[in-house]
Design a protein around this motif. Structure first.
Motif, short mmCIF file in Angstrom:
data_model
loop_
_atom_site.label_atom_id
_atom_site.label_comp_id
_atom_site.label_asym_id
_atom_site.label_seq_id
_atom_site.Cartn_x
_atom_site.Cartn_y
_atom_site.Cartn_z
N PHE A 147 0.85 -1.19 0.00
CA PHE A 147 0.00 0.00 0.00
C PHE A 147 0.88 1.23 0.00
CE2 PHE A 147 0.90 -0.72 4.46
CZ PHE A 147 0.97 0.54 5.02
N ARG A 148 0.27 2.36 -0.26
CA ARG A 148 1.03 3.62 -0.21
C ARG A 148 0.14 4.75 0.28
NH1 ARG A 148 2.49 5.24 -6.41
NH2 ARG A 148 0.44 5.05 -7.37
N PHE A 149 0.78 5.73 0.86
CA PHE A 149 0.03 6.84 1.44
C PHE A 149 0.76 8.15 1.24
CE2 PHE A 149 2.64 4.93 4.75
CZ PHE A 149 3.16 5.99 5.48
N GLY A 150 -0.03 9.22 1.14
CA GLY A 150 0.52 10.56 1.01
C GLY A 150 0.75 11.18 2.37
N VAL A 151 1.70 12.11 2.43
CA VAL A 151 2.02 12.84 3.67
C VAL A 151 2.23 14.31 3.33
CG1 VAL A 151 3.66 13.12 5.56
CG2 VAL A 151 3.14 10.82 4.72
N GLY A 152 1.64 15.19 4.15
CA GLY A 152 1.87 16.60 3.96
C GLY A 152 1.38 17.42 5.14
N SER A 153 1.95 18.59 5.31
CA SER A 153 1.55 19.50 6.39
C SER A 153 1.59 20.93 5.88
CB SER A 153 2.48 19.35 7.61
OG SER A 153 3.81 19.75 7.28
N CYS A 154 0.99 21.82 6.64
CA CYS A 154 1.04 23.27 6.37
C CYS A 154 0.29 23.65 5.09
CB CYS A 154 2.48 23.76 6.33
SG CYS A 154 3.42 23.41 7.84
N THR A 155 -1.04 23.73 5.24
CA THR A 155 -1.92 24.11 4.13
C THR A 155 -2.50 25.49 4.40
OG1 THR A 155 -2.51 21.79 3.70
CG2 THR A 155 -4.00 23.48 2.84
N TYR A 156 -2.01 26.47 3.67
CA TYR A 156 -2.48 27.84 3.82
C TYR A 156 -3.26 28.22 2.56
CZ TYR A 156 -2.39 32.79 5.22
OH TYR A 156 -2.74 34.06 5.61
N VAL A 157 -4.51 28.64 2.74
CA VAL A 157 -5.35 29.08 1.63
C VAL A 157 -5.60 30.58 1.81
CG1 VAL A 157 -7.54 28.81 0.43
CG2 VAL A 157 -6.40 26.80 1.42
N ASN A 158 -5.20 31.36 0.85
CA ASN A 158 -5.26 32.81 0.97
C ASN A 158 -6.69 33.34 1.10
OD1 ASN A 158 -2.43 33.02 0.61
ND2 ASN A 158 -2.67 33.01 -1.62
N GLU A 159 -6.84 34.38 1.88
CA GLU A 159 -8.07 35.17 1.94
C GLU A 159 -7.65 36.62 2.10
OE1 GLU A 159 -12.40 35.50 4.19
OE2 GLU A 159 -10.82 34.29 5.10
N THR A 160 -7.54 37.32 1.00
CA THR A 160 -6.90 38.63 0.94
C THR A 160 -7.43 39.61 1.97
OG1 THR A 160 -6.55 38.30 -1.44
CG2 THR A 160 -6.30 40.54 -0.59
N ALA A 161 -8.72 39.59 2.21
CA ALA A 161 -9.33 40.58 3.10
C ALA A 161 -8.79 40.51 4.52
CB ALA A 161 -10.85 40.41 3.11
N VAL A 162 -8.35 39.34 4.98
CA VAL A 162 -7.91 39.20 6.37
C VAL A 162 -6.45 38.74 6.48
CG1 VAL A 162 -10.23 38.78 7.22
CG2 VAL A 162 -8.81 36.85 6.54
N ASP A 163 -5.79 38.51 5.35
CA ASP A 163 -4.38 38.11 5.40
C ASP A 163 -3.49 39.32 5.64
OD1 ASP A 163 -5.13 35.53 4.94
OD2 ASP A 163 -4.54 35.50 2.82
N ARG A 164 -2.26 39.02 6.03
CA ARG A 164 -1.30 40.11 6.20
C ARG A 164 -0.99 40.75 4.85
NH1 ARG A 164 2.96 37.02 10.32
NH2 ARG A 164 1.40 36.55 11.93
#
Length: 462
Positions: A147-164
């Motif tokens: 079997f095989r599996f994916g691995v990942g961390s740190c998912t940021y989805v932009n939202e311009t109105a409240v982002d820096r």
């Protein structure tokens, strides 16, 4: 008098008609016969469907609507449209962010299934496959399947109105398309799976809105729909940056975590600690936030990272496990000896205690998978008298990449050729006969280009 009564009756009838008209939802349309039409089911879908945990006798599924709706899953064995089965119908509600957890429990071990999402009894047509699988009954019969599996961390989805202000921190959303193209059996989300902002982490409304915003990313939907998903959290989906046990709203973010993920179990009433198996491997999902003392606290026995009861459970569970590979999944780096940022080395007393407990218990097959650091690297800690401990850090998915400090790269634990400082994901495969299992690690960038690969034999971890 008769005229007065007639006028009064006319007024009442007009008011009743106006009231009835006002109660028809704004989104409804009227047919030529004057009958209100139902909203198209696809317009009620906010995010998902998502496939959650898998076992031999049941599979979890999840979906989110954008207003109250009745949702259900219809499924059948792949290639065999009949017989088809239905999950129980679930009514979504605003108080739970219109999320629904559904259970496919008319399944058989080792089968693949196709499914359809029903909203209000109507099928939702989706432009990508929707499938799930049950785990195999291989014990006492055959070698465990590969079997095989994916691995990942740190998912940021932009939202311009409240982002820096400035350059957007999130990017490269096509990484989910590249990941889905690899067709992993399941995905391990290893923390910072969403990023709460200043407008979010002080209210339940803000937290649920942030979880909804990230989960609704279009590029993510095909991966969620046909890949089983398991998750832990780290500071950003738990609370503010570097947050610890003092975070004031942690019951709310835990509620959100449980609403938006479909892990098979939670060991404690507080926190996201859990475990699951896949074939001959076991995964220990640890919580590095709920019980964590402040980073700035002087090191010593009272400075906890995983905390006493979670540590006790982990060692007991590892002792009990018969798994070939025992993957410990957590946010911050464990093996890296540099006492900087939020590495486990900042909590040196507890770190030494964990390593000693693993050695004394003579538990084979242990290795760590971590995230947090916004770069990928493989580290190896040699231990006298026993096998080395490996720590695979995979990060980031869509957040901004970062490089390790120069002094970190001079540590003897670093394995040359494994540093990646672009957005990337891991793809891990386990194969071979039971007495000679091999773990293959591959790392791909956001375009799906392989950056490095390594093999690790189970025999090396004994």
């Amino acid at each position: 008098m008769y005229k007065i009564h007639c006028r009064l009756l006319l007024v009442i009838l007009l008011q009743s008609a106006l009231l009835a008209t006002a109660q028809v939802p704004v989104t409804s349309r009227t047919s030529k016969t004057g009958t209100p039409r139902r909203a198209a089911p696809a317009t009620l879908l906010q995010s998902g469907p998502m496939v959650g945990y898998s076992d031999s006798r049941e599979v979890a599924l999840w979906v989110q609507t954008n207003k109250p709706a009745r949702v259900q899953i219809r499924y059948h064995e792949a290639g065999k449209p009949s017989p088809a089965y239905l999950t129980s119908e679930v009514q979504t509600h605003e108080k739970t962010a219109f999320t629904a957890h559904l259970l496919a429990n008319q399944v058989e071990p080792g089968k693949k299934y196709a499914y359809e999402l029903l909203i209000g009894g109507q099928k939702v047509s989706l432009p990508y496959p929707t499938t799930f699988q049950t785990q195999n009954l291989w014990q006492w019969r055959t070698d465990p399947p590969a079997f095989r599996f994916g691995v990942g961390s740190c998912t940021y989805v932009n939202e311009t109105a409240v982002d820096r202000p400035g350059t957007p921190y999130g990017n490269g959303y096509e990484i989910f398309t590249a990941l889905n193209a690899q067709k992993p059996d399941f995905m391990l989300w290893t923390g910072d799976n969403t990023y709460t902002r200043e407008v979010d982490w002080n209210s339940r409304t803000g937290v649920l809105r942030r979880y909804t915003h990230t989960r609704s990313l279009p590029e993510m939907q095909p991966l969620l729909a046909s890949t089983h998903n398991y998750a832990i959290w780290d500071d950003h989906d738990y609370g503010p940056d570097d947050s610890d046990r003092a975070y004031w709203l942690k019951p709310v973010t835990l509620e959100a975590f449980k609403l938006f993920w479909s892990n098979p179990n939670y060991i404690f009433d507080e926190g996201c600690t859990g475990t699951f198996t896949w074939n001959d491997c076991q995964f220990f999902l640890l919580d590095d936030r709920t019980f964590r003392a402040p980073d700035a606290m002087p090191d010593g026995p009272e400075k906890t990272y995983f905390g006493e009861k979670q540590m006790r459970w982990l060692i007991d569970a590892l002792r009990f496990s018969k798994a070939t590979f025992k993957f410990i999944i957590t946010g911050g780096q464990i093996v890296n000896p540099s006492a900087i940022f939020e590495n486990y080395a900042v909590y040196g007393t507890e770190r030494e205690r964990l390593f000693n407990a693993l050695t004394e218990a003579r538990i084979p097959g242990v290795l760590f998978i971590t995230g947090d650091r916004h770069h990928t690297i493989l580290q190896k800690l040699d231990r006298p008298g026993t096998y080395p401990l490996y720590d695979l850090t995979v990060s980031p998915l869509t957040s901004g990449p970062a490089k390790p400090r120069p002094e970190e790269l001079k540590q003897s634990t670093v394995i040359d050729g494994t540093l990646v400082t672009d957005r990337n994901f891991g793809l891990l495969s386990v194969s071979g006969p039971l007495n000679d299992r091999v773990l293959n690690i591959k790392v791909y960038d956001q375009k799906g280009i392989q950056r490095w690969t390594r093999d690790l034999r189970a025999a090396e971890l004994k």
